[in-house]
Motif scaffolding. Sequence first.
Motif, PDB file in Angstrom:
ATOM      1  N   UNK A  48       0.860  -1.194   0.000  1.00 61.23           N
ATOM      2  CA  UNK A  48       0.000   0.000   0.000  1.00 61.23           C
ATOM      3  C   UNK A  48       0.891   1.237   0.000  1.00 61.23           C
ATOM      4  N   UNK A  49       0.716   2.083  -1.006  1.00 60.28           N
ATOM      5  CA  UNK A  49       1.548   3.277  -1.157  1.00 60.28           C
ATOM      6  C   UNK A  49       0.759   4.499  -0.733  1.00 60.28           C
ATOM      7  N   UNK A  50       1.370   5.325   0.115  1.00 60.52           N
ATOM      8  CA  UNK A  50       0.785   6.604   0.508  1.00 60.52           C
ATOM      9  C   UNK A  50       1.758   7.702   0.111  1.00 60.52           C
ATOM     10  N   UNK A  51       1.208   8.867  -0.234  1.00 59.69           N
ATOM     11  CA  UNK A  51       2.023   9.957  -0.760  1.00 59.69           C
ATOM     12  C   UNK A  51       1.490  11.284  -0.232  1.00 59.69           C
ATOM     13  N   UNK A  52       2.429  12.152   0.126  1.00 64.21           N
ATOM     14  CA  UNK A  52       2.052  13.489   0.580  1.00 64.21           C
ATOM     15  C   UNK A  52       2.959  14.497  -0.099  1.00 64.21           C
ATOM     16  N   UNK A  53       2.363  15.517  -0.695  1.00 61.91           N
ATOM     17  CA  UNK A  53       3.130  16.593  -1.331  1.00 61.91           C
ATOM     18  C   UNK A  53       3.026  17.837  -0.463  1.00 61.91           C
ATOM     19  N   UNK A  54       4.176  18.441  -0.185  1.00 65.00           N
ATOM     20  CA  UNK A  54       4.231  19.644   0.641  1.00 65.00           C
ATOM     21  C   UNK A  54       4.931  20.747  -0.128  1.00 65.00           C
ATOM     22  N   UNK A  55       4.532  22.002   0.054  1.00 65.20           N
ATOM     23  CA  UNK A  55       5.234  23.099  -0.620  1.00 65.20           C
ATOM     24  C   UNK A  55       6.650  23.238  -0.043  1.00 65.20           C
ATOM     25  N   UNK A  56       7.640  23.326  -0.925  1.00 68.47           N
ATOM     26  CA  UNK A  56       9.040  23.362  -0.506  1.00 68.47           C
ATOM     27  C   UNK A  56       9.316  24.509   0.455  1.00 68.47           C
ATOM     28  N   UNK A  57       8.815  25.700   0.175  1.00 67.22           N
ATOM     29  CA  UNK A  57       9.124  26.880   0.987  1.00 67.22           C
ATOM     30  C   UNK A  57       8.534  26.807   2.391  1.00 67.22           C
ATOM     31  N   UNK A  58       7.459  26.041   2.577  1.00 71.40           N
ATOM     32  CA  UNK A  58       6.803  25.978   3.886  1.00 71.40           C
ATOM     33  C   UNK A  58       7.176  24.730   4.683  1.00 71.40           C
ATOM     34  N   UNK A  59       7.942  23.842   4.092  1.00 68.88           N
ATOM     35  CA  UNK A  59       8.251  22.563   4.737  1.00 68.88           C
ATOM     36  C   UNK A  59       9.370  22.708   5.756  1.00 68.88           C
ATOM     37  N   UNK A  60       9.140  22.115   6.922  1.00 71.69           N
ATOM     38  CA  UNK A  60      10.163  22.042   7.969  1.00 71.69           C
ATOM     39  C   UNK A  60      10.452  20.570   8.237  1.00 71.69           C
ATOM     40  N   UNK A  61      11.691  20.273   8.569  1.00 72.93           N
ATOM     41  CA  UNK A  61      12.092  18.907   8.892  1.00 72.93           C
ATOM     42  C   UNK A  61      12.539  18.876  10.346  1.00 72.93           C
ATOM     43  N   UNK A  62      11.860  18.053  11.145  1.00 70.45           N
ATOM     44  CA  UNK A  62      12.119  17.977  12.582  1.00 70.45           C
ATOM     45  C   UNK A  62      12.280  16.524  13.014  1.00 70.45           C
ATOM     46  N   UNK A  63      12.832  16.330  14.188  1.00 67.95           N
ATOM     47  CA  UNK A  63      12.834  15.013  14.808  1.00 67.95           C
ATOM     48  C   UNK A  63      11.637  14.944  15.747  1.00 67.95           C
ATOM     49  N   UNK A  64      10.798  13.974  15.559  1.00 69.58           N
ATOM     50  CA  UNK A  64       9.588  13.816  16.366  1.00 69.58           C
ATOM     51  C   UNK A  64       9.940  13.125  17.684  1.00 69.58           C
ATOM     52  N   UNK A  65       9.040  13.222  18.653  1.00 66.52           N
ATOM     53  CA  UNK A  65       9.241  12.581  19.955  1.00 66.52           C
ATOM     54  C   UNK A  65       9.409  11.065  19.830  1.00 66.52           C
ATOM     55  N   UNK A  66       8.765  10.472  18.816  1.00 68.97           N
ATOM     56  CA  UNK A  66       8.863   9.018  18.634  1.00 68.97           C
ATOM     57  C   UNK A  66      10.169   8.608  17.949  1.00 68.97           C
ATOM     58  N   UNK A  67      11.044   9.578  17.643  1.00 71.77           N
ATOM     59  CA  UNK A  67      12.338   9.277  17.051  1.00 71.77           C
ATOM     60  C   UNK A  67      12.361   9.348  15.541  1.00 71.77           C
ATOM     61  N   UNK A  94       6.888  18.715   7.968  1.00 75.76           N
ATOM     62  CA  UNK A  94       5.699  19.481   8.326  1.00 75.76           C
ATOM     63  C   UNK A  94       5.547  20.693   7.434  1.00 75.76           C
ATOM     64  N   UNK A  95       4.323  20.926   7.030  1.00 75.11           N
ATOM     65  CA  UNK A  95       3.951  22.156   6.335  1.00 75.11           C
ATOM     66  C   UNK A  95       2.523  22.455   6.756  1.00 75.11           C
ATOM     67  N   UNK A  96       2.355  23.430   7.618  1.00 74.97           N
ATOM     68  CA  UNK A  96       1.030  23.724   8.157  1.00 74.97           C
ATOM     69  C   UNK A  96       0.564  22.565   9.019  1.00 74.97           C
ATOM     70  N   UNK A  97      -0.641  22.065   8.750  1.00 75.68           N
ATOM     71  CA  UNK A  97      -1.187  20.935   9.493  1.00 75.68           C
ATOM     72  C   UNK A  97      -0.770  19.585   8.909  1.00 75.68           C
ATOM     73  N   UNK A  98      -0.279  19.599   7.672  1.00 73.93           N
ATOM     74  CA  UNK A  98       0.113  18.351   7.013  1.00 73.93           C
ATOM     75  C   UNK A  98       1.476  17.898   7.522  1.00 73.93           C
ATOM     76  N   UNK A  99       1.589  16.605   7.764  1.00 70.24           N
ATOM     77  CA  UNK A  99       2.881  16.079   8.187  1.00 70.24           C
ATOM     78  C   UNK A  99       3.031  14.642   7.703  1.00 70.24           C
ATOM     79  N   UNK A 100       4.277  14.261   7.466  1.00 65.44           N
ATOM     80  CA  UNK A 100       4.615  12.898   7.042  1.00 65.44           C
ATOM     81  C   UNK A 100       5.871  12.478   7.790  1.00 65.44           C
TER      82      UNK A 100
END
Length: 161
Positions: free
Chosen positions: A106-125, A130-136
């Motif tokens: 099963x393939x899932x895909x999320x597209x985020x705008x490059x300028x609004x995207x942030x890359x973080x380390x989540x609490x689960x490791x 993240x871009x707005x409310x969307x996250x992958x």
Amino acid sequence: MSAQWMDTFDFRAPEDSGRAQVWVSRRNCSISPRQLLGFFVSLSLLSLLVAGMCWVSGAKLVTPFTLLELLAMAGALLAYARHAADRERVEFGPERVVVEWECAGRVERLELPTRQTRILLHDNGLIVFKAGQAQAFAGRYTRAERREKLARELRRALIAA
């Protein structure tokens, strides 16, 4: 341009996408589904041969238990084979960041705008895009102690995009 990253990641700039950078992470599988099928068939034939010899010599209960064992083994190997091709793919382009993951076919895909995207380390490791409310999430197939370094490299790729 291709370079191996930490056992699981492959970084490349595809020829057809111009400036896009792609990171692919795959599950570390020691045996392919085809090799697994060959192993199971040979194991089954050997077990059935032994069960047949037991049947002929009078031990009639060996055969049903052999069949039960092979059925349980088939279930376990099927579960393994379903996840052998699991992967994550992150593509950085000038307009969008595409995060794609496959689990058991099963393939899932999320597209985020490059300028609004942030890359973080989540609490689960895991690494979160993240871009707005969307996250992958990504980093499932990278060892936990290597995820922070991977997140830094992904941030650099995001800035370069």
